[in-house]
Design a protein around this motif. Structure first.
Motif, PDB file in Angstrom:
ATOM      1  N   HIS A 131      44.278  26.350  34.279  1.00 46.51           N
ATOM      2  CA  HIS A 131      45.177  27.506  34.259  1.00 46.51           C
ATOM      3  C   HIS A 131      45.392  27.997  35.684  1.00 46.51           C
ATOM      4  O   HIS A 131      44.471  27.907  36.513  1.00 46.51           O
ATOM      5  N   PRO A 132      46.527  28.563  35.977  1.00 46.17           N
ATOM      6  CA  PRO A 132      46.773  29.021  37.356  1.00 46.17           C
ATOM      7  C   PRO A 132      45.843  30.136  37.805  1.00 46.17           C
ATOM      8  O   PRO A 132      45.478  30.217  38.983  1.00 46.17           O
ATOM      9  N   TRP A 133      45.435  31.012  36.880  1.00 46.87           N
ATOM     10  CA  TRP A 133      44.587  32.128  37.282  1.00 46.87           C
ATOM     11  C   TRP A 133      43.209  31.686  37.771  1.00 46.87           C
ATOM     12  O   TRP A 133      42.529  32.433  38.467  1.00 46.87           O
ATOM     13  N   GLU A 134      42.807  30.446  37.456  1.00 46.41           N
ATOM     14  CA  GLU A 134      41.543  29.933  37.970  1.00 46.41           C
ATOM     15  C   GLU A 134      41.562  29.769  39.489  1.00 46.41           C
ATOM     16  O   GLU A 134      40.506  29.743  40.132  1.00 46.41           O
ATOM     17  N   PHE A 135      42.756  29.661  40.046  1.00 43.85           N
ATOM     18  CA  PHE A 135      42.909  29.434  41.478  1.00 43.85           C
ATOM     19  C   PHE A 135      43.061  30.755  42.237  1.00 43.85           C
ATOM     20  O   PHE A 135      43.391  30.763  43.416  1.00 43.85           O
ATOM     21  N   THR A 136      42.843  31.859  41.531  1.00 46.95           N
ATOM     22  CA  THR A 136      42.832  33.185  42.153  1.00 46.95           C
ATOM     23  C   THR A 136      41.429  33.764  42.049  1.00 46.95           C
ATOM     24  O   THR A 136      40.581  33.244  41.309  1.00 46.95           O
ATOM     25  N   ASP A 137      41.170  34.828  42.756  1.00 44.81           N
ATOM     26  CA  ASP A 137      39.841  35.454  42.743  1.00 44.81           C
ATOM     27  C   ASP A 137      39.642  36.220  41.438  1.00 44.81           C
ATOM     28  O   ASP A 137      40.276  37.250  41.205  1.00 44.81           O
ATOM     29  N   LEU A 138      38.746  35.719  40.586  1.00 44.51           N
ATOM     30  CA  LEU A 138      38.495  36.354  39.287  1.00 44.51           C
ATOM     31  C   LEU A 138      37.244  37.229  39.291  1.00 44.51           C
ATOM     32  O   LEU A 138      36.928  37.852  38.284  1.00 44.51           O
ATOM     33  N   ASP A 139      36.558  37.270  40.423  1.00 40.57           N
ATOM     34  CA  ASP A 139      35.325  38.047  40.495  1.00 40.57           C
ATOM     35  C   ASP A 139      35.653  39.518  40.776  1.00 40.57           C
ATOM     36  O   ASP A 139      35.374  40.059  41.847  1.00 40.57           O
TER      37      ASP A 139
END
Length: 262
Positions: A202-210
């Motif tokens: 998913h694209p959101w995995e490549f953004t900071d999710l922390d």
């Protein structure tokens, strides 16, 4: 053969953890990640498939056009990511075809949930990649499904890859949490057995999710996200190319099976 695919959707995953996010922010997170993915693929010279919700595509047509310009496939991920009705199958295909100007041949159900194959066929799809053929508590119980491609009601089924025997899932969470050496071992063993890998992200995995205050995600979701995941996928692609594996869009892979099955 490796089939890389990415589910492009409204970023609604925080809803599962008791958080909300404005729609524009949902779009922004997915767009940031999608552009990072496209940069990785462009640098590697690899083509992939993007399963897009019609809702995302309508609001971010510039991103869809970049996907097409880079030579990737656009498939359907439903009309909305948080809502499903059987009529959305045809509606999403038609809307995506209107936006892209190209036939949409594949479908993936949101969250890899079950979907009626008769309705998939009626909606005009060639293939469906909505099965994770493993067991995960509270999510999947698909040990009775084949591990590799098969036919169901005239629709080609392309399950997500799992390892032989123990059916260890080679899906997005595995890519975040396994050591790269173990991930490559499982991937090589599965590729040797099956002749291909079907991997999804998913694209959101490549953004900071922390961001606990915003998302409230557990550590196994936030681990190795953002730039760390850009490096991980890049490393995996370079490893696979060095092994001599070939990358393909899913529609090309499916078409080859369909032609040789006639």
């Amino acid at each position: 053969m490796i089939l890389l695919s990415f589910d492009i959707e409204e970023f609604d995953m925080p809803f599962e953890y008791g958080k909300s996010l404005p729609f524009e922010e949902q779009l922004a997170v997915s767009t940031e990640g999608t552009n990072k993915i496209l940069d990785i693929l462009q640098q590697a010279g690899v083509k992939a498939t993007f399963y897009c919700t019609a809702n995302y595509a309508m609001h971010k047509q510039d991103v869809i056009q970049r996907i097409l310009a880079d030579g990737h496939e656009v498939a359907s991920h439903g009309f909305y990511h948080t809502e499903f009705k059987p009529e959305h199958l045809l509606q999403s295909r038609l809307k995506l075809e209107e936006i892209t100007g190209k036939p949409v041949k594949g479908y993936r159900m949101a969250r890899m949930m079950p979907v009626d194959e008769t309705e998939i066929a009626k909606a005009g799809y060639w293939y469906n990649s909505s099965i994770n053929p493993t067991w995960l508590p509270g999510r999947y119980n698909n040990f009775d499904k084949p591990r590799t491609w098969f036919w169901n009601k005239g629709v080609l089924q392309l399950p997500s890859s799992v390892s032989p025997r123990i059916r260890f899932p080679l899906f997005w969470l595995s890519f975040h949490n396994l050591p790269m050496s173990l991930l490559k071992y499982f991937s090589a063993a599965t590729h040797k057995k099956d002749g291909y890998l079907n991997l999804y992200f998913h694209p959101w995995e490549f953004t900071d999710l922390d961001k606990p205050q915003l998302y409230n995600f557990p550590g196994y979701v936030t681990k190795n996200t953002g730039d760390a995941f850009v490096k991980r996928l890049t490393e995996f692609i370079n490893w696979a190319k060095a092994k001599g594996y070939v990358f393909s869009r899913t529609d090309d892979f499916a078409e080859d099976i369909i032609v040789h099955s006639r």
